[in-house]
Design a protein around this motif. Structure first.
Motif, PDB file in Angstrom:
ATOM      1  N   ALA A  79       0.763  -1.122   0.044  1.00 57.88           N
ATOM      2  CA  ALA A  79      -0.055   0.022  -0.057  1.00 57.88           C
ATOM      3  C   ALA A  79       0.832   1.269  -0.088  1.00 57.88           C
ATOM      4  O   ALA A  79       0.385   2.310  -0.630  1.00 57.88           O
ATOM      5  CB  ALA A  79      -1.028   0.030   1.070  1.00 57.88           C
ATOM      6  N   VAL A  80       2.091   1.206   0.583  1.00 54.18           N
ATOM      7  CA  VAL A  80       3.024   2.646   0.465  1.00 54.18           C
ATOM      8  C   VAL A  80       3.831   2.464  -0.613  1.00 54.18           C
ATOM      9  O   VAL A  80       3.880   3.607  -1.350  1.00 54.18           O
ATOM     10  CB  VAL A  80       3.982   2.136   1.682  1.00 54.18           C
ATOM     11  N   ALA A  81       4.034   1.334  -1.164  1.00 54.12           N
ATOM     12  CA  ALA A  81       4.985   1.304  -2.337  1.00 54.12           C
ATOM     13  C   ALA A  81       4.144   1.548  -3.647  1.00 54.12           C
ATOM     14  O   ALA A  81       4.620   2.141  -4.712  1.00 54.12           O
ATOM     15  CB  ALA A  81       5.884   0.323  -2.653  1.00 54.12           C
ATOM     16  N   ALA A  82       3.091   0.936  -3.706  1.00 56.32           N
ATOM     17  CA  ALA A  82       2.507   1.106  -5.164  1.00 56.32           C
ATOM     18  C   ALA A  82       2.079   2.456  -5.377  1.00 56.32           C
ATOM     19  O   ALA A  82       2.465   2.914  -6.622  1.00 56.32           O
ATOM     20  CB  ALA A  82       1.032   0.445  -5.004  1.00 56.32           C
ATOM     21  N   PRO A  83       1.679   3.430  -4.868  1.00 54.38           N
ATOM     22  CA  PRO A  83       1.418   4.702  -5.139  1.00 54.38           C
ATOM     23  C   PRO A  83       2.636   5.566  -5.553  1.00 54.38           C
ATOM     24  O   PRO A  83       2.723   6.363  -6.601  1.00 54.38           O
ATOM     25  CB  PRO A  83       0.650   5.576  -3.877  1.00 54.38           C
ATOM     26  N   GLN A  84       3.730   5.000  -5.183  1.00 49.26           N
ATOM     27  CA  GLN A  84       4.964   5.653  -5.432  1.00 49.26           C
ATOM     28  C   GLN A  84       5.601   5.418  -6.928  1.00 49.26           C
ATOM     29  O   GLN A  84       6.606   6.111  -7.204  1.00 49.26           O
ATOM     30  CB  GLN A  84       6.154   5.404  -4.472  1.00 49.26           C
ATOM     31  N   LEU A  85       4.918   4.395  -7.332  1.00 50.87           N
ATOM     32  CA  LEU A  85       5.496   3.879  -8.835  1.00 50.87           C
ATOM     33  C   LEU A  85       5.123   4.991  -9.686  1.00 50.87           C
ATOM     34  O   LEU A  85       6.086   5.024 -10.722  1.00 50.87           O
ATOM     35  CB  LEU A  85       4.918   2.682  -8.974  1.00 50.87           C
ATOM     36  N   ARG A  86       4.164   6.086  -9.471  1.00 52.65           N
ATOM     37  CA  ARG A  86       4.146   6.937 -10.479  1.00 52.65           C
ATOM     38  C   ARG A  86       5.168   8.152 -10.499  1.00 52.65           C
ATOM     39  O   ARG A  86       5.653   8.618 -11.625  1.00 52.65           O
ATOM     40  CB  ARG A  86       2.933   7.674 -10.194  1.00 52.65           C
ATOM     41  N   ALA A  89      10.798   5.788 -12.702  1.00 50.29           N
ATOM     42  CA  ALA A  89      11.011   5.955 -14.142  1.00 50.29           C
ATOM     43  C   ALA A  89      10.387   4.966 -14.910  1.00 50.29           C
ATOM     44  O   ALA A  89      10.002   3.816 -14.264  1.00 50.29           O
ATOM     45  CB  ALA A  89      12.355   5.592 -14.392  1.00 50.29           C
ATOM     46  N   PRO A  90       9.808   5.182 -16.075  1.00 52.43           N
ATOM     47  CA  PRO A  90       8.862   4.393 -16.764  1.00 52.43           C
ATOM     48  C   PRO A  90       9.403   2.938 -16.772  1.00 52.43           C
ATOM     49  O   PRO A  90       8.693   1.870 -17.134  1.00 52.43           O
ATOM     50  CB  PRO A  90       8.681   4.880 -18.124  1.00 52.43           C
ATOM     51  N   GLY A  91      10.825   2.659 -17.208  1.00 56.28           N
ATOM     52  CA  GLY A  91      11.474   1.360 -17.437  1.00 56.28           C
ATOM     53  C   GLY A  91      11.400   0.608 -16.121  1.00 56.28           C
ATOM     54  O   GLY A  91      11.698  -0.740 -16.183  1.00 56.28           O
ATOM     55  N   TYR A  92      11.285   1.300 -14.785  1.00 52.21           N
ATOM     56  CA  TYR A  92      11.452   0.343 -13.571  1.00 52.21           C
ATOM     57  C   TYR A  92       9.801   0.068 -13.079  1.00 52.21           C
ATOM     58  O   TYR A  92       9.534  -0.861 -12.474  1.00 52.21           O
ATOM     59  CB  TYR A  92      11.873   1.255 -12.602  1.00 52.21           C
ATOM     60  N   ALA A  93       8.870   1.098 -13.504  1.00 50.67           N
ATOM     61  CA  ALA A  93       7.499   0.906 -13.129  1.00 50.67           C
ATOM     62  C   ALA A  93       6.824  -0.334 -13.169  1.00 50.67           C
ATOM     63  O   ALA A  93       6.238  -0.896 -12.408  1.00 50.67           O
ATOM     64  CB  ALA A  93       6.735   2.058 -13.478  1.00 50.67           C
ATOM     65  N   ALA A  94       6.976  -0.887 -14.345  1.00 52.99           N
ATOM     66  CA  ALA A  94       6.514  -2.257 -14.779  1.00 52.99           C
ATOM     67  C   ALA A  94       6.795  -3.309 -14.099  1.00 52.99           C
ATOM     68  O   ALA A  94       5.957  -4.054 -13.553  1.00 52.99           O
ATOM     69  CB  ALA A  94       6.358  -2.014 -16.224  1.00 52.99           C
TER      70      ALA A  94
END
Length: 217
Positions: A79-86, A89-94
């Motif tokens: 729950a803490v990490a998921a919102p931070q994915l925005r 960098a795009p290459g790491y988010a997926a």
């Protein structure tokens, strides 16, 4: 002669120990011999194994706090990490999002395995005290009819040996079934443990990767 009952469902099963022996004095001597030190040692061993399997049945329940804590920590971290994915960098988010999704899947698998272990709870136990007393009285009556010419001391020895032997036989049957059931429970519990530990490690890796990718600043 006595009964076995399941603590979970309270269903009772009759344990057939065979017909009452018909021989007179020779049978009485054999029953008296069964009360010796060797028999007492074996009875103590059977009783110990029986109680151990009863205690092992509770291992799944005793491990629930660990699973609850691990599951809660995993979902809190996601729950803490998921919102931070925005912010990553795009290459790491997926890849990180895929890892977190796998994390959730492992937690679900862990919960499923733990539920499978809990569903298999319940042990086979000896009969309630009232039923044991009733059956002991029946054994005493049958023994007195069979050995009508025996002395009171001889009758008491035969009755005691038969009651002890019948109860020990119940514990042997119950121990064998409970051991098999406990093995199945422990197998599912171990699977739940492996899945949960995998989820925790993946959670830690996901948090580190999210931080390195620019999130959690």
């Amino acid at each position: 002669m006595f009964l076995l009952c399941s603590r979970e469902s309270r269903m009772e099963e009759t344990l057939s120990l065979g017909s009452v022996p018909q021989g007179p004095d020779s049978e009485a001597a054999a029953y008296r011999a069964d009360t010796g030190a060797t028999q007492a040692f074996l009875e103590g061993y059977v009783r110990q194994r029986f109680l151990r399997e009863l205690d092992d049945e509770e291992t799944v329940i005793r491990s629930l706090p660990f699973y609850a804590t691990g599951t809660g920590a995993t979902f809190a971290a996601i729950a803490v990490a998921a919102p931070q994915l925005r912010q990553a960098a795009p290459g790491y988010a997926a890849p990180i999002a895929s890892a977190l999704a796998l994390d959730v899947a492992l937690v679900v698998v862990s919960i499923g395995c733990l539920l499978a272990a809990l569903v298999r709870r319940g042990v086979l136990d000896v009969a309630p005290e009232a039923e044991l007393l009733r059956s002991a009285g029946q054994v005493a009556q049958e023994t007195r009819e069979q050995f009508a010419e025996a002395t009171p001391q001889e009758l008491e020895g035969i009755i005691l040996a038969r009651v002890r032997g019948s109860l020990v036989a119940q514990m042997i049957v119950a121990t064998a079934r409970n051991r098999q059931a406990n093995r199945e429970r422990k197998t599912w519990r171990n699977r739940a443990f492996v899945a949960l530990v995998g989820a925790l490690l993946l959670t830690i890796g996901g948090l580190v990767a999210t931080f390195a990718a620019g999130g959690l600043r």
